[in-house]
Every structure is written in C-alpha cells, then in structure tokens.
Enzyme design. Sequence first.
Site, PDB file in Angstrom:
ATOM      1  N   GLU A  75       0.615  -1.562   0.576  1.00  0.00           N
ATOM      2  CA  GLU A  75       0.373  -0.109  -0.610  1.00  0.00           C
ATOM      3  C   GLU A  75       0.977   0.998  -0.042  1.00  0.00           C
ATOM      4  O   GLU A  75       0.772   2.449   0.968  1.00  0.00           O
ATOM      5  CB  GLU A  75      -0.688   0.331   1.018  1.00  0.00           C
ATOM      6  CG  GLU A  75      -1.803  -1.180   0.893  1.00  0.00           C
ATOM      7  CD  GLU A  75      -3.027  -1.331   2.304  1.00  0.00           C
ATOM      8  OE1 GLU A  75      -3.113  -0.397   2.548  1.00  0.00           O
ATOM      9  OE2 GLU A  75      -4.378  -1.796   1.771  1.00  0.00           O
ATOM     10  N   GLU A 101      -6.040  -8.265  -0.819  1.00  0.00           N
ATOM     11  CA  GLU A 101      -6.726  -8.154   0.794  1.00  0.00           C
ATOM     12  C   GLU A 101      -7.828  -7.401   0.499  1.00  0.00           C
ATOM     13  O   GLU A 101      -8.266  -7.144  -0.504  1.00  0.00           O
ATOM     14  CB  GLU A 101      -5.618  -6.838   1.444  1.00  0.00           C
ATOM     15  CG  GLU A 101      -4.212  -7.470   1.983  1.00  0.00           C
ATOM     16  CD  GLU A 101      -3.996  -5.962   2.446  1.00  0.00           C
ATOM     17  OE1 GLU A 101      -4.666  -5.515   3.054  1.00  0.00           O
ATOM     18  OE2 GLU A 101      -2.459  -5.992   2.679  1.00  0.00           O
TER      19      GLU A 101
HETATM   20  C1  BGP Z   1      -3.955  -3.201   4.893  1.00  0.00           C
HETATM   21  C2  BGP Z   1      -3.266  -3.208   5.523  1.00  0.00           C
HETATM   22  C3  BGP Z   1      -3.172  -4.356   5.863  1.00  0.00           C
HETATM   23  C4  BGP Z   1      -4.221  -4.488   7.008  1.00  0.00           C
HETATM   24  C5  BGP Z   1      -5.505  -4.126   6.640  1.00  0.00           C
HETATM   25  C6  BGP Z   1      -6.948  -4.218   6.864  1.00  0.00           C
HETATM   26  O1  BGP Z   1      -4.899  -1.120   4.669  1.00  0.00           O
HETATM   27  O2  BGP Z   1      -2.534  -3.766   4.244  1.00  0.00           O
HETATM   28  O3  BGP Z   1      -1.639  -4.335   6.844  1.00  0.00           O
HETATM   29  O4  BGP Z   1      -4.472  -4.524   8.039  1.00  0.00           O
HETATM   30  O5  BGP Z   1      -5.534  -3.208   5.985  1.00  0.00           O
HETATM   31  O6  BGP Z   1      -7.040  -2.747   7.853  1.00  0.00           O
HETATM   32  P1  BGP Z   1      -6.922  -2.219   9.689  1.00  0.00           P
HETATM   33  O7  BGP Z   1      -5.867  -3.831  10.606  1.00  0.00           O
HETATM   34  O8  BGP Z   1      -6.405  -1.330   9.946  1.00  0.00           O
HETATM   35  O9  BGP Z   1      -8.475  -2.842   9.907  1.00  0.00           O
END
Ligand code: BGP
Length: 475
Positions: A175, A373
């Site tokens: 990201e 993701e």
């Molecule tokens: C993305 C990241 C992850 C993950 C996910 C969910 O931005 O790449 O590392 O954490 O989001 O976000 P969060 O954990 O803040 O709910």
Amino acid sequence: MGFRDDFLWGGAVAAHQLEGGWQEGGKGPSVADVMTAGAHGVPRRITDGVIPGENYPNHEAIDFYHHYKDDIKLLAEMGFKAFRTSIAWTRIFPEGDEEQPNEAGLKFYDDLFDECLKYDIQPVVTLAHFEMPYGLVKKYGGFRSRKCIDFFVRFAKVCFTRFQHKVKYWMTFNEINNQANYNSTHHLFQDSGLLIAEDDDKEALMYQAAHYELVASALAVAAAHEINPNLQVGCMLSMSPVYPHTCKPEDMMVHVNAMHKRFWFGEVHAFGKYPAHIKKHLERRGITLDITENDLAALKAGTVDYIGFSYYASNVVQDFGRGPAFECNEETDISNNEYLPKSDWSWTIDPLGIRYALNWVYDHFRLPMFIVENGFGAIDVKEEDGSVDDQYRIDYLGAHIKAMKDAVDYEGVDLIGYTMWSPIDLVSASTGEMKKRYGFIYVDKDNEGNGTLARSKKKSFDWYKQVIASNGENI
Ligand code: BGP
C-alpha cells in the site's frame, strides 16, 4: 466462464501483525514495534523507541512465530492454494544497514515456506509491509534518505536469492499509496519511516520518500528478473476508489484529481515514468525533487509484472470550489457514501466497488491483477459452546467474490488470485486492536493482551473451504 483453473485462492497477513517474537532469532525493532495500541477514533502513538510500560500490541501479536505449523495446517484444511505474508525486514537486517543478513531470520522463513509447500500452498511475499527497520528511521530518517534505496535493494536481493525456488509471486511495498494522505503521520511512518518535524513540508517529503521507494522497487524488480526470470514481482496499491459526490461536472473533475493523487504510484510502477499530471502538480506547488538520470533509467528498467491491490471500501469526494486545478484535500474533502452501509469502524461496505476497482485498474494498466487483501473487520462474539456465528463476514466476502466473478465473466479482466484479509485474527494495522477481527480462525486474545492464544474455527471457516473447493462457484 468463472475463475481460471489455477486461480490462487487464499488469505493474506503481514509479519508484524501476527508473528510476535519481536526480539527472537536476532530480530531488530521495526516501525511497528514502537507503535502503541489505539482504538476506533484513538490514533496509535509513535513512541521514541520502546518505552517500558507502554502497550505495543505487535510485540507478541498472535505469536505465529511459535504457532505457525498449527496455523498453516488449518489453512491447508480450508484448501488454501496461496498464503500471502511478508518477510519482516528486521529479521533479516535487524538494524537495516548491516552488510550481511541474519541467518536465523532467513531460516525462520525457510521453515515457514517449507511448511506451506508441504500442503501445496504457495507463499506469496511482500517485502516491506509497514515494517521498516527502526534503526533506519533513527540513523537516516527513513526514506528521507536516498541511502535507504540501497538498504532495501540489498534486503530484496537476499530474499530473492534465498527463496527463489520457494516463492514465485512477490510484492515490493505494501500500500505504497496510503501516504497520498500525507497529513496522516501514521501513514508516513508506516509506509516510509518518516517522523515529522514542525517545519516539514509533509507533501514535499512524501513525494521525495515515495520517489526513493519507487526507485528501490524498480531496482528490486530488475534484480529479481536477473536472479531468476521465473519470479513475478508486483506492486501493491491500496485500491480505495473515490466516487464523485454528485454528477455535477465539478464533482466529476475533483474525482479525477482525487484518483490521480491516489493512484499515480501505480503508473510509475507499471510504466516506469511519472504521469504528466503529477509533474504539473509538483510544478504548481514549487516542489523540486531529487531525481537523477539514473533514477529515471531504473524506473524504466524495473516495471512490475502484475498489479497487486487491496480493496476494502470506497469513498466519495466533493468539489469545494478550490479553483481550476480541482485539487482534492484528502483530509477534508473525502467522505462516506450515503448509499452504503458501514462497518463498526466506519468503513463502507461496497461489493460493486471491487468490480469497479478491477475494471479501473485493468483499464489503466492492462496487467494481470491479484487481489491481495479484502476483508471485514468486525466484533465477533464467542458463544458459550465456543462457536462464532460470523454470518456478516460470509455475507461481506461472498458479495465481494460474486462481484469479482462478474468482473471476470462480464468484463474479462485478467485476475490471477484472491487472498482475503485475514484468515486468522491478528493485530489491526490502523488501530492496533485485536477486537477488530477478520479471521475464519478465532484467536483467544483481547485488546489488553489477555487470553490463551488458542485457535478455533468460526462459522466462516467451512464456508470459505467450499468456496475454494468449487473454485468460487459455490458462494
Ligand atoms: C491494509 C493493510 C493491512 C491490514 C488491512 C486492514 O491497509 O495492508 O496491513 O491491516 O488494511 O486494516 P486494519 O488492520 O487497520 O483494519
């Protein structure tokens, strides 16, 4: 019709969010190790080193470091074809600037990848997933410094060389475009190891750091291909599309600007050069970057093989009359979509948005895509009998998989895989909470760090198993 036969079904995690063992096997501290626990609306604090008495949720996380064999076995039971994780940079280079890698760290990943391969699960690896060595932050100011290009490339080459026969699909920076919102100190720190001083021009700093990262990424891509032409190296974008608030032409133009500002990183990764609109923007802002002829040649020579992206939610942008450039302010002009429901953390739920995202990315880059993701963070309730009825997660993932399939069936986008976030509960990246759960596998641990760390299956476990078994037909 439907997904390709070799579609890579699986799940995604990141080392710092699940491994724990933050000082084991010679590991050094990373940026994640100096971030305290926050909550919805309460930002995580970045401390000056590790301060005794503070709560650092990533230090233990879910202790995957010691549980990985049992955890991978559960993923295998669901029929996983792919497991996306990251290599904690500080297990390999504890301070970041060593000449030689740490063998104990490499050995851990050898063992982890062997465990995956034992079940025919392909490891898919991100090199930098919010895990920059804290040593590089302290000594060099993170990606303020051009020197970090070399440190990253050294790390990447060590990993490609060592794991080339175990890992085919790689990504460089997770990201990378989160920092487009340069007013977020959290994103600047996680993405680039930047600590902000009062008189810093955050925007200029972000563009400079991102440039060094893009060069580092391109050099890594070229090195991977040289080490082994079979390696596939992608970028990783946070794909949160921004819709225009209304069909007013001004809203449409601000939407164009917002999309430019969020996704130009992808253009540099895919085409090896800066888009004209960013050059114009930098000119208007009077920002001059340190960009050399060698950098430009490196960008050209190291374009990515595929586009990896995350998709969780979409947003909306509105025109506030900022003039003919239709500049969008990420902090103030972006809002939620009134047509969409939201999660408990105010993330909109927009399954059709994943189909839009697939089309937008494919239209722009014409490269194979990998959704690395997508998931639903929710408060799960464990019943007396130990079960968790997470129908809302099944509904969220099912609707997104269906929309993804429509993009394949109706628009013919080239999609190679889907690794949902995250098959097992872990520490949230934005809030540091355990309470924000994503998994098919429940982990007995709460926000305060209490719990046995025992793993158990939620209702969604068997559901995803049959999604994979039917290659996405039986949702
Ligand atoms: C993305 C990241 C992850 C993950 C996910 C969910 O931005 O790449 O590392 O954490 O989001 O976000 P969060 O954990 O803040 O709910």
